[in-house]
Design an enzyme around this catalytic site. Structure first.
Site: not given
Ligand code: PLP
Length: 411
Positions: A124, A201, A204, A227
């Protein structure tokens, strides 16, 4: 795996019963942000109605309550990711801020001219741009781990890329475009063998699957509460204690100091406060703790199993559609609940708009991963992404609409 009562879960999310353009909302944009259960929404409004007060500042009852709840929420996050202690869990605004914090404090101190920073081609923008900036400042090199066309890290020459000059390997745990689940532990072990640190990261992954920082032995982990059913404007940086202790502060001001005088340099507060300058976002931190309670009540393992089921169903149907091309691995067993695709004849934005007319919310564009999307010779892709409240019926509604739209655009 516990059989989840998805309809009961759905009833906790008021937004899921609204209509969009006259149709029942089908929300398939969960990788961008997830919807919020009543308990999280109520936590925010109850806090302002009954407990609002600044933290770490007062001796009055409201301030003490606020402080306790704020710190208790931190403990819940620490437990969720199995952090050895809550003091290594820092509240930030989001994943992007967490990564910037590491790049411009740890990176500022440790990255020198001639060093290299290793990332992957599937990052990202939040995990590309801060590293490019610090690399430019420090005259360091950015290196990319090689990736196959179906979005998997290739390990053949990894020893030539992660070398003795590598200071940090920063990679996504689950790609927000390809759905690839990277073998984090394997990469962490390789990086540690070269004395490099690793930032994962987890924007997700933490919301969807069990993630254990102690088992992974990861140095930094970043994610965003919005999220994972929590509020916007609040994120997490987990860091290894020794590294956090050695890092300079990111921002300066109230709460992050131990001592200030007119004449001398200030002394920094201990962890985690050294990195939390100014009045923190305590209302949303407390609601984040409630989001973690909600996730735990369902069970993060159960959430993961449910998403795998939905993804497998959607992938198996979409792979048979002639004009649809899915980015990343066709093997749904090693994917997170994200499916990016393009249609041979319909622009993703047209597809997104036509689906919206039917109440179906998907993401279209470059998904904040412009270099990756462009590497497939396209400028934009469509993306559906799932969470625990999505159903097979919703996937069917999406597939049915896709077929209708295809008929309309290509007749
Ligand atoms: C893999 C990944 N990393 C980082 C981010 C940035 O998260 P935020 O916008 O909450 O900072 C996202 C958001 O979509 C993401 O999917």
């Amino acid at each position: 795996m516990k059989k989840l009562d998805i309809q009961k879960i759905r009833s906790d999310f008021p937004i899921l019963s609204r209509k969009v353009n006259g149709n029942k909302l089908v929300y398939l944009d969960n990788a961008a942000t997830t919807q919020k259960p009543n308990s999280v929404i109520d936590s925010i409004s109850n806090f302002y109605k009954t407990s609002n007060s600044n933290v770490h500042r007062g001796v009055h009852t409201l301030s003490i309550e606020s402080t306790e709840n704020y710190e208790f929420a931190r403990e819940k996050i620490a437990k969720l990711i199995n952090s050895p202690s809550p003091e290594t869990v820092i509240w930030t605004r989001n994943t992007s801020e967490s990564i910037n914090l590491v790049a411009f404090t740890w990176g500022e101190k440790n990255i020198m001219s001639g060093d290299n920073i290793v990332i992957t081609p599937m990052e990202h923008h939040s995990n590309i741009v801060p590293w490019q900036q610090i690399a430019k400042k420090k005259n360091a090199e950015i290196r990319y781990l090689p990736m196959s066309n179906d979005g998997k890290i290739e390990f053949n020459n990894i020893g030539k890329i992660i070398d003795s000059k590598t200071k940090i390997v920063a990679l996504t745990h689950v790609s927000n475009v390809l759905g690839t689940i990277n073998p984090a532990k394997k990469i962490i072990d390789i990086a540690h063998d070269k004395n490099a640190v690793v930032l994962l990261d987890a924007a997700q992954s933490v919301p969807h699957m069990p993630v254990d920082v102690s088992d992974l032995d990861v140095d930094f982990l970043t994610f965003s509460l919005h999220k994972m059913m929590g509020p916007t404007g609040i994120g997490i940086l987990y860091g290894r204690k020794q590294l956090l202790d050695e890092m300079p502060p990111y921002m300066f001001g109230g709460d992050m100091i131990l001592e200030v005088s007119y004449e001398k340099d200030a002394k920094w507060n201990s962890l985690p406060y050294k990195f939390e300058a100014g009045t923190p976002n305590f209302a949303d931190a407390i609601a984040s703790g409630v989001a973690v309670d909600y996730l735990n009540q369902i069970g993060i393992d159960n959430i993961w199993q449910h998403e795998k089921l939905i993804t497998e169903y959607a992938m198996s149907k979409m792979l048979s559609l002639k004009k649809i091309h899915i980015l990343g691995s066709p093997d749904f067993k090693d994917r997170g609940g994200v499916i990016s695709f393009y249609h041979e004849d319909i622009h993703p934005h047209d597809l997104g708009t036509a689906l919206d007319q039917r109440g179906i919310a998907i993401r279209t564009g470059h998904h904040c991963a412009m270099p990756l999307v462009r590497s497939y010779d396209i400028v934009a892709a469509a993306r559906i992404s799932f969470y625990v409240y999505n159903t097979i019926d919703e996937v069917d509604a999406f597939l049915y609409s896709l077929e209708q739209i295809e008929g309309y655009f290509t007749k």
